[in-house]
Each structure stands twice: as C-alpha cells, then as structure tokens.
Design an enzyme around this catalytic site. Structure first.
Site, PDB file in Angstrom:
ATOM      1  N   ASN A  58      -2.920   6.172  -0.835  1.00  0.00           N
ATOM      2  CA  ASN A  58      -2.598   6.382   0.579  1.00  0.00           C
ATOM      3  C   ASN A  58      -1.919   7.712   0.859  1.00  0.00           C
ATOM      4  OD1 ASN A  58      -3.776   4.265   2.022  1.00  0.00           O
ATOM      5  ND2 ASN A  58      -2.379   2.869   0.974  1.00  0.00           N
TER       6      ASN A  58
ATOM      7  N   GLU B  85      -5.067   0.033  -8.110  1.00  0.00           N
ATOM      8  CA  GLU B  85      -4.053   1.067  -8.372  1.00  0.00           C
ATOM      9  C   GLU B  85      -2.833   0.325  -8.931  1.00  0.00           C
ATOM     10  OE1 GLU B  85      -2.641   3.034  -4.783  1.00  0.00           O
ATOM     11  OE2 GLU B  85      -2.552   4.956  -5.812  1.00  0.00           O
TER      12      GLU B  85
ATOM     13  N   SER C 132       0.814  -1.211   0.000  1.00  0.00           N
ATOM     14  CA  SER C 132       0.000   0.000   0.000  1.00  0.00           C
ATOM     15  C   SER C 132       0.844   1.256   0.000  1.00  0.00           C
ATOM     16  CB  SER C 132      -0.959   0.007   1.184  1.00  0.00           C
ATOM     17  OG  SER C 132      -0.566  -0.849   2.188  1.00  0.00           O
TER      18      SER C 132
ATOM     19  N   HIS D  30      -2.289  -2.771  -6.512  1.00  0.00           N
ATOM     20  CA  HIS D  30      -2.806  -2.427  -5.187  1.00  0.00           C
ATOM     21  C   HIS D  30      -4.332  -2.510  -5.180  1.00  0.00           C
ATOM     22  CE1 HIS D  30      -3.165   0.819  -1.827  1.00  0.00           C
ATOM     23  NE2 HIS D  30      -3.289  -0.388  -1.350  1.00  0.00           N
TER      24      HIS D  30
HETATM   25  N1  CAA Z   1     -16.906 -10.108  -0.114  1.00  0.00           N
HETATM   26  C1  CAA Z   1     -17.964 -10.087  -0.927  1.00  0.00           C
HETATM   27  N2  CAA Z   1     -18.960  -9.197  -0.806  1.00  0.00           N
HETATM   28  C2  CAA Z   1     -18.885  -8.315   0.209  1.00  0.00           C
HETATM   29  C3  CAA Z   1     -17.811  -8.286   1.120  1.00  0.00           C
HETATM   30  C4  CAA Z   1     -16.790  -9.243   0.927  1.00  0.00           C
HETATM   31  N3  CAA Z   1     -15.722  -9.277   1.718  1.00  0.00           N
HETATM   32  N4  CAA Z   1     -18.018  -7.290   2.009  1.00  0.00           N
HETATM   33  C5  CAA Z   1     -19.167  -6.696   1.663  1.00  0.00           C
HETATM   34  N5  CAA Z   1     -19.695  -7.321   0.585  1.00  0.00           N
HETATM   35  C6  CAA Z   1     -20.894  -6.937  -0.159  1.00  0.00           C
HETATM   36  C7  CAA Z   1     -22.179  -7.191   0.555  1.00  0.00           C
HETATM   37  O1  CAA Z   1     -22.672  -8.489   0.328  1.00  0.00           O
HETATM   38  C8  CAA Z   1     -23.084  -6.134  -0.080  1.00  0.00           C
HETATM   39  O2  CAA Z   1     -23.494  -6.562  -1.368  1.00  0.00           O
HETATM   40  P1  CAA Z   1     -24.741  -5.848  -2.173  1.00  0.00           P
HETATM   41  O3  CAA Z   1     -24.303  -4.442  -2.489  1.00  0.00           O
HETATM   42  O4  CAA Z   1     -24.871  -6.691  -3.406  1.00  0.00           O
HETATM   43  O5  CAA Z   1     -25.888  -5.886  -1.248  1.00  0.00           O
HETATM   44  C9  CAA Z   1     -22.148  -4.959  -0.279  1.00  0.00           C
HETATM   45  O6  CAA Z   1     -20.827  -5.507  -0.322  1.00  0.00           O
HETATM   46  C10 CAA Z   1     -22.260  -3.970   0.831  1.00  0.00           C
HETATM   47  O7  CAA Z   1     -21.989  -4.637   2.055  1.00  0.00           O
HETATM   48  P2  CAA Z   1     -22.869  -4.497   3.371  1.00  0.00           P
HETATM   49  O8  CAA Z   1     -24.304  -4.260   3.046  1.00  0.00           O
HETATM   50  O9  CAA Z   1     -22.535  -5.645   4.270  1.00  0.00           O
HETATM   51  O10 CAA Z   1     -22.251  -3.275   4.118  1.00  0.00           O
HETATM   52  P3  CAA Z   1     -22.133  -1.773   3.718  1.00  0.00           P
HETATM   53  O11 CAA Z   1     -23.206  -1.298   2.813  1.00  0.00           O
HETATM   54  O12 CAA Z   1     -21.935  -1.130   5.026  1.00  0.00           O
HETATM   55  O13 CAA Z   1     -20.777  -1.701   2.873  1.00  0.00           O
HETATM   56  C11 CAA Z   1     -18.446  -1.583   2.616  1.00  0.00           C
HETATM   57  C12 CAA Z   1     -19.586  -2.257   3.357  1.00  0.00           C
HETATM   58  C13 CAA Z   1     -18.482  -1.978   1.153  1.00  0.00           C
HETATM   59  C14 CAA Z   1     -17.184  -2.147   3.269  1.00  0.00           C
HETATM   60  C15 CAA Z   1     -18.582  -0.022   2.774  1.00  0.00           C
HETATM   61  O14 CAA Z   1     -18.713   0.317   4.123  1.00  0.00           O
HETATM   62  C16 CAA Z   1     -17.395   0.721   2.202  1.00  0.00           C
HETATM   63  O15 CAA Z   1     -17.304   0.943   1.014  1.00  0.00           O
HETATM   64  N6  CAA Z   1     -16.465   1.127   3.096  1.00  0.00           N
HETATM   65  C17 CAA Z   1     -15.247   1.839   2.683  1.00  0.00           C
HETATM   66  C18 CAA Z   1     -14.249   0.830   2.178  1.00  0.00           C
HETATM   67  C19 CAA Z   1     -12.965   1.477   1.777  1.00  0.00           C
HETATM   68  O16 CAA Z   1     -12.769   2.685   1.805  1.00  0.00           O
HETATM   69  N7  CAA Z   1     -12.020   0.608   1.379  1.00  0.00           N
HETATM   70  C20 CAA Z   1     -10.690   1.051   1.004  1.00  0.00           C
HETATM   71  C21 CAA Z   1      -9.809   0.936   2.202  1.00  0.00           C
HETATM   72  S1  CAA Z   1      -8.194   1.429   1.833  1.00  0.00           S
HETATM   73  C22 CAA Z   1      -7.481   0.060   1.236  1.00  0.00           C
HETATM   74  O17 CAA Z   1      -8.020  -1.005   1.195  1.00  0.00           O
HETATM   75  C23 CAA Z   1      -6.124   0.199   0.735  1.00  0.00           C
HETATM   76  C24 CAA Z   1      -5.025   0.551   1.614  1.00  0.00           C
HETATM   77  O18 CAA Z   1      -3.909   0.552   1.126  1.00  0.00           O
HETATM   78  C25 CAA Z   1      -5.150   0.890   3.051  1.00  0.00           C
END
Ligand code: CAA
Length: 295
Positions: A188, A150, A117, A138
């Site tokens: 990041n 990315e 990352s 990424h």
């Molecule tokens: N695998 C498969 N499907 C998943 C899943 C997983 N691990 N996690 C969630 N889902 C699916 C759910 O089944 C649901 O599907 P539908 O849209 O078809 O209904 C959908 O994703 C939404 O999930 P939830 O309803 O359970 O929960 P939510 O609406 O609260 O969304 C989230 C959860 C997608 C995590 C949302 O909160 C979100 O987008 N959060 C921000 C995530 C983010 O910013 N990620 C980047 C982090 S930074 C990074 O990763 C890189 C780094 O270098 C640090």
C-alpha cells in the site's frame, strides 16, 4: 490446523475460504450472525465459480464448506485456535482492543496474525503479552484469486513464527513475500499513492473516470484502472490507509485528495455501497460511470 478468522467482511470470508480449501478447520467469528450467514453464502458462491471453472471438485467444495463453523463470541471462537487471523475494519483502536481480547482468549503458542493493510504490526503486537507471536498476514482481494500474501514482521516477531507463516502460506497455494514493518508496508505504500494520484487527476479535471482508468488499463496493462480498483477495495479503506501513510511519514505527499474525503463523507464507498466512481446497481461487470462524474 485450527484457524480462527475474525471479521466476516470481504477479506475475512476470502481468508476463511482459502484456509478451508487448504484443508484447515476454520472458525469464522463476527459479532453479527447475519454477517456470518452472508459470508458463508459468499464462500459457497465463490467455490461454485471454482467448480464451474474446473478448479475444484464438488466433493472438495462440500468438504471445505464442512470445515467452516461460525461463532459470535470472540472468546469461545479462539479458545482452541493454533492461528488467529484478524480481518476487522481498518481502525487502529478497534484492532488494539481485538488483539487484547484474542491474547486473553487464545491458548499459549497460538500465533496472532493481522490482515491489516497498513497499521503497524509492532503497535498491534504491543497490545498483547506475546509480541513475538504477532505477525502481519496481508492477503489481497479477491483472496481466492490473488497469489500474494505480504508477510510483515513486527519489531519483535520471531524467526520461528515468520517461517511458520511463510510455510503455511505456501501450503495453501499462495506466494508469501516477507517485508518489514513501516506504514503501508510495501503493497500500500506503492498502490495507495497511485490511487490517490488518479483521484487528484480526476479532481483537477485532467481526465474523466473512464479516461483515467482506460489509460492505466490499456497503457500499463493493469487489470482494473485505479478508480475501479479504489471502488473495489472500498473508498473508506483507501482513505484509512492514506491517513496511516500521511500520519506515519508526516509527508504531505500522502495527504488524501479532498474528493476522496468528500466521497467517503457522502457514503459513496464504491462496490460495497453501490456507488463510487462507478455505479454497481447492475452488478460489477458492466461499468457505468457514477452520475456525479458523467459527462
Ligand atoms: N472467488 C473465487 N474466484 C474468483 C473470485 C472470487 N471472489 N473473483 C474472481 N474469481 C475468478 C473467476 O472465476 C475467474 O476464474 P478463471 O480465471 O478460472 O476464469 C477469474 O477469477 C477472473 O475473474 P473474472 O473473469 O470474473 O473477472 P476478471 O477477469 O475481470 O478478473 C479480477 C477479476 C481477478 C478481480 C481482476 O480484475 C483483477 O485482478 N483486478 C485487480 C485486483 C487487485 O489489484 N487486487 C488487489 C487489491 S489491493 C488489496 O486487496 C490489498 C489492500 O490492502 C488494499
């Protein structure tokens, strides 16, 4: 394509999931068989969610799971690979050692990608005898859901390798964005200062955990507030990335907030340890502010 994924943690299992779902043969590699077993169970569970939501059929799920095998030895796990994606802990010395081992074990022509990352792709590439074939790939967490990949070009990464990774990302349904190699890349460099500032705002008592997250969720339409997101990413990972930014740019604006350092030292790592800014004993759906921050 034969793809080996190194590291069966939250990113590694997501990466194995999307490649297997995309029709590729995946070897998931980790030193501990119990971590591999746990990762396979997580992939099956996440595919079940997709089946329940109608995004995947049960037959496709079974076929995808059948394309994933596991290995506890890196050399045997990469020997037939056309692409290796490393998703180990965000630790530079560990990654350099892993890349030397992959380089020794993977066939000629195999592309070596890292899901780092923030760590320099050029530095990782320099640990191998094939720097032109080393690239950053990424993924974002949760990998099966987030569209972005990315794609980071190191100093020596060739056009051919970059084009193949861009195409491969599109073919598994992702949207690749090509960027250059600087600490934190684009994602990041922008995300971590925001998270660090949220922690600093809490540390200074300007707002509580729920207040800070609510401002960003309802005011800026972020799906998670920055403190919840930090817990989700892992506070140790956030700290490691901020240290790379701080060291890489030599600019005090990236210095990790002392509260973040203290929480990581205390083992409060977020979702993975059961407590960070929130507690997760009852799952991650109902957010309960951690006792240390409760009013
Ligand atoms: N695998 C498969 N499907 C998943 C899943 C997983 N691990 N996690 C969630 N889902 C699916 C759910 O089944 C649901 O599907 P539908 O849209 O078809 O209904 C959908 O994703 C939404 O999930 P939830 O309803 O359970 O929960 P939510 O609406 O609260 O969304 C989230 C959860 C997608 C995590 C949302 O909160 C979100 O987008 N959060 C921000 C995530 C983010 O910013 N990620 C980047 C982090 S930074 C990074 O990763 C890189 C780094 O270098 C640090």
């Amino acid at each position: 394509m034969n793809i080996s994924v190194i590291g069966a943690g939250q990113m590694g299992n997501g990466i194995a999931h999307v490649f297997a779902q995309g029709g590729h043969t995946v070897t998931l590699i980790d030193i501990a068989q119990d971590r591999l077993d746990k990762a396979l169970a997580t992939i099956a569970r996440n595919m079940d969610r997709q089946v329940a939501k109608g995004g995947l059929t049960e037959d496709h799920k079974q076929a995808a799971l059948g394309r994933i095998t596991t290995a506890t030895e890196l050399s045997s796990g990469v020997k037939n690979a056309e692409l290796v994606v490393e998703a180990a802990t965000e630790n530079v010395d560990l990654k350099l050692k892993i890349f030397q081992d992959i380089d020794a074990g993977a066939p000629a022509g195999c592309i070596l990608a890292t899901n780092t990352s923030s760590i320099s792709i050029t530095r990782i590439a320099a640990a191998t005898r094939r720097p032109g074939e080393v690239i950053g790939m990424h993924f974002m967490n949760p990998v099966p859901v987030m569209k972005l990949v990315e794609v980071i070009r190191g100093y020596s990464t060739t056009d051919v390798v970059t084009a193949r990774i861009m195409d491969l990302s599109r073919a598994i349904g992702k949207v690749p964005v090509e960027v250059n190699d600087q600490a934190g890349f684009v994602s990041n460099r922008i995300l971590m200062p925001m998270i660090n500032e949220a922690i600093e705002t809490l540390f200074q008592g300007i707002g509580g955990v729920a207040e800070i997250d609510t401002v960003m969720k309802l005011g800026m339409a972020h799906p998670m507030g920055p403190l919840q997101l930090a817990d989700f990413i892992g506070l140790d990972t956030c700290l490691a990335i901020l240290r790379v930014l701080h060291e890489g740019f030599g600019n005090p604006k990236y210095a990790p907030c002392p509260l973040l350092v203290q929480m990581v030292t205390a083992g409060k790592l977020g979702v993975k340890s059961g407590e960070g800014f929130y507690t997760y004993s009852g799952g991650s759906k109902d957010l309960v502010v951690a006792p240390a921050f409760a009013k």
